[in-house]
Design a protein around this motif. Sequence first.
Motif, mmCIF file in Angstrom:
data_model
loop_
_atom_site.group_PDB
_atom_site.id
_atom_site.type_symbol
_atom_site.label_atom_id
_atom_site.label_comp_id
_atom_site.label_asym_id
_atom_site.label_seq_id
_atom_site.Cartn_x
_atom_site.Cartn_y
_atom_site.Cartn_z
ATOM 1 N N THR A 1 0.831 -1.214 0.000
ATOM 2 C CA THR A 1 0.000 0.000 0.000
ATOM 3 C C THR A 1 0.860 1.255 0.000
ATOM 4 O O THR A 1 0.481 2.278 -0.564
ATOM 5 C CB THR A 1 -1.000 0.001 1.182
ATOM 6 N N GLY A 2 2.044 1.173 0.627
ATOM 7 C CA GLY A 2 2.970 2.306 0.586
ATOM 8 C C GLY A 2 3.353 2.648 -0.843
ATOM 9 O O GLY A 2 3.410 3.822 -1.231
ATOM 10 N N GLU A 3 3.584 1.606 -1.636
ATOM 11 C CA GLU A 3 3.919 1.825 -3.046
ATOM 12 C C GLU A 3 2.719 2.415 -3.798
ATOM 13 O O GLU A 3 2.873 3.309 -4.636
ATOM 14 C CB GLU A 3 4.357 0.504 -3.681
ATOM 15 N N ASN A 4 1.515 1.945 -3.477
ATOM 16 C CA ASN A 4 0.310 2.472 -4.126
ATOM 17 C C ASN A 4 0.098 3.948 -3.795
ATOM 18 O O ASN A 4 -0.275 4.748 -4.660
ATOM 19 C CB ASN A 4 -0.924 1.674 -3.691
ATOM 20 N N GLY B 1 -0.147 6.752 -6.404
ATOM 21 C CA GLY B 1 -1.495 7.315 -6.493
ATOM 22 C C GLY B 1 -2.481 6.391 -7.169
ATOM 23 O O GLY B 1 -3.553 6.821 -7.607
ATOM 24 N N SER B 2 -2.140 5.105 -7.269
ATOM 25 C CA SER B 2 -3.020 4.134 -7.922
ATOM 26 C C SER B 2 -2.669 2.730 -7.430
ATOM 27 O O SER B 2 -1.651 2.521 -6.766
ATOM 28 C CB SER B 2 -2.854 4.203 -9.450
ATOM 29 N N VAL B 3 -3.503 1.767 -7.781
ATOM 30 C CA VAL B 3 -3.268 0.369 -7.397
ATOM 31 C C VAL B 3 -2.348 -0.274 -8.432
ATOM 32 O O VAL B 3 -2.708 -0.358 -9.611
ATOM 33 C CB VAL B 3 -4.606 -0.402 -7.311
ATOM 34 N N VAL B 4 -1.173 -0.718 -8.017
ATOM 35 C CA VAL B 4 -0.210 -1.285 -8.967
ATOM 36 C C VAL B 4 -0.268 -2.820 -9.005
ATOM 37 O O VAL B 4 0.305 -3.441 -9.892
ATOM 38 C CB VAL B 4 1.239 -0.831 -8.649
ATOM 39 N N GLN B 5 -0.967 -3.437 -8.039
ATOM 40 C CA GLN B 5 -1.066 -4.905 -8.017
ATOM 41 C C GLN B 5 -2.095 -5.363 -9.069
ATOM 42 O O GLN B 5 -3.226 -4.888 -9.082
ATOM 43 C CB GLN B 5 -1.503 -5.407 -6.627
ATOM 44 N N GLU B 6 -1.683 -6.287 -9.934
ATOM 45 C CA GLU B 6 -2.556 -6.741 -11.013
ATOM 46 C C GLU B 6 -3.525 -7.838 -10.561
ATOM 47 O O GLU B 6 -4.602 -7.995 -11.136
ATOM 48 C CB GLU B 6 -1.713 -7.258 -12.183
ATOM 49 N N GLU B 7 -3.139 -8.580 -9.501
ATOM 50 C CA GLU B 7 -3.914 -9.762 -9.112
ATOM 51 C C GLU B 7 -5.030 -9.436 -8.116
ATOM 52 O O GLU B 7 -5.593 -10.330 -7.488
ATOM 53 C CB GLU B 7 -2.979 -10.837 -8.511
ATOM 54 N N ILE B 8 -5.387 -8.176 -7.987
ATOM 55 C CA ILE B 8 -6.362 -7.761 -6.979
ATOM 56 C C ILE B 8 -7.787 -7.778 -7.562
ATOM 57 O O ILE B 8 -7.976 -7.571 -8.773
ATOM 58 C CB ILE B 8 -5.998 -6.366 -6.436
ATOM 59 N N ALA C 1 -11.973 -4.635 -4.374
ATOM 60 C CA ALA C 1 -10.880 -4.095 -3.553
ATOM 61 C C ALA C 1 -10.204 -2.921 -4.262
ATOM 62 O O ALA C 1 -9.863 -1.915 -3.628
ATOM 63 C CB ALA C 1 -9.856 -5.186 -3.255
ATOM 64 N N LYS C 2 -10.050 -3.040 -5.569
ATOM 65 C CA LYS C 2 -9.406 -1.982 -6.345
ATOM 66 C C LYS C 2 -10.194 -0.675 -6.270
ATOM 67 O O LYS C 2 -9.623 0.415 -6.118
ATOM 68 C CB LYS C 2 -9.257 -2.438 -7.807
ATOM 69 N N LYS C 3 -11.528 -0.777 -6.345
ATOM 70 C CA LYS C 3 -12.379 0.421 -6.255
ATOM 71 C C LYS C 3 -12.266 1.069 -4.881
ATOM 72 O O LYS C 3 -12.154 2.296 -4.770
ATOM 73 C CB LYS C 3 -13.848 0.044 -6.530
ATOM 74 N N ARG C 4 -12.299 0.269 -3.826
ATOM 75 C CA ARG C 4 -12.185 0.797 -2.454
ATOM 76 C C ARG C 4 -10.840 1.486 -2.253
ATOM 77 O O ARG C 4 -10.764 2.575 -1.676
ATOM 78 C CB ARG C 4 -12.345 -0.348 -1.440
ATOM 79 N N LEU C 5 -9.795 0.856 -2.744
ATOM 80 C CA LEU C 5 -8.451 1.410 -2.564
ATOM 81 C C LEU C 5 -8.245 2.679 -3.378
ATOM 82 O O LEU C 5 -7.685 3.663 -2.881
ATOM 83 C CB LEU C 5 -7.395 0.360 -2.964
ATOM 84 N N THR C 6 -8.702 2.674 -4.601
ATOM 85 C CA THR C 6 -8.517 3.827 -5.491
ATOM 86 C C THR C 6 -9.129 5.084 -4.885
ATOM 87 O O THR C 6 -8.553 6.178 -4.976
ATOM 88 C CB THR C 6 -9.123 3.541 -6.882
ATOM 89 N N LYS C 7 -10.274 4.935 -4.263
ATOM 90 C CA LYS C 7 -10.941 6.069 -3.627
ATOM 91 C C LYS C 7 -10.072 6.673 -2.515
ATOM 92 O O LYS C 7 -9.964 7.897 -2.383
ATOM 93 C CB LYS C 7 -12.292 5.620 -3.063
ATOM 94 N N ILE C 8 -9.436 5.810 -1.721
ATOM 95 C CA ILE C 8 -8.587 6.293 -0.617
ATOM 96 C C ILE C 8 -7.307 6.917 -1.156
ATOM 97 O O ILE C 8 -6.888 7.989 -0.703
ATOM 98 C CB ILE C 8 -8.264 5.141 0.363
#
Length: 328
Positions: A35-38, A42-49, A53-60
């Motif tokens: 998450t530190g890297e994300n 400023g975005s989700v870099v993990q492809e296997e997510i 989860a991606k939508k929740r994380l992107t908002k934060i």
Amino acid sequence: MNFAPIEELFHKFDETAQILQEDLSCTYLDALGETGENFFHGSVVQEEISELAKKRLTKIYASFRTDTFSKEDIRKAYQLAILKGMKENVQPNHQMTPDAVGMFVSYLINKFTAEKKEMTLLEPAVGTGNLLFTILNQLPEKEISSFGIDVDETLIKLAYAGANLQEHPIQLYNQDSLEPLFIDPVDLVVSDLPVGYYPNDVRAADYELKADQGHSYSHHLFIEQGINHLKEGGYLFLIIPNELFVSTEAPKLNKYLTSQTHIQGMVQLPLSMFKNESAAKSILILQKKKEGINPPKKALLVTLPKLSDAAATQAILNKIDEWVKVDK
């Protein structure tokens, strides 16, 4: 101190790490590094997510901007999240250097290198980077090029993410610090020494401070490695166990240090900082020998009081200031 930004950031780190931990089925500390890297990108870099989860994380992540927080706020919030993760997965070598110690090491570095504005620094047991980040944040007027090494992949990933979030250009290496290092000699070596035995007897045999029998002390080898990678006249600031000079290998260590360095001083940290007296530590200050540099007239030897005792602490700081003017 305003704790609001630290609390806000901690909750962001914590919430996103938990989402990643659950979605990726990994440990909290591994998720925190991700998450530190994300946050940095400023975005989700993990492809296997998963998409949810991606939508929740992107908002934060979209609500985070590094320029709205100080480097120290980011460091402290990130540190709190790491401490939470370490409680879940405790390992003896995953102990973080207390903030008060890091700040005092920064103070000493500033005193001993007052005339230098540009320096190179090596942290051979960088861990999560908290000690190194504290120093860099406390000495913003100095231009410090830093190198950090750690054998633990999870810790080095956390250090990498923390460095990016605080915008510190640090070169990090994931390797055994006692193997050959491809780093030029530096002005400063700083380390909270890992205490214990080094299992690689073949590698230890290359060191003068190897044990005559059995496994060698890793903390002794770290000291020798630090001196080897220090410029002549450079300084080591080492957080050492108080019992460093009373072991069976201590005479050999003492002889080696006397031959290679000038012992500038030792600052004993308050016993109140540690669970018991056997775990107590000090800050050892060494200077690598160089032609034209003489040893101090008298080594600096002080014992810090409880840091909550402002008057007693100030008296010690005054004593150090006076020593630097007269003896250094």
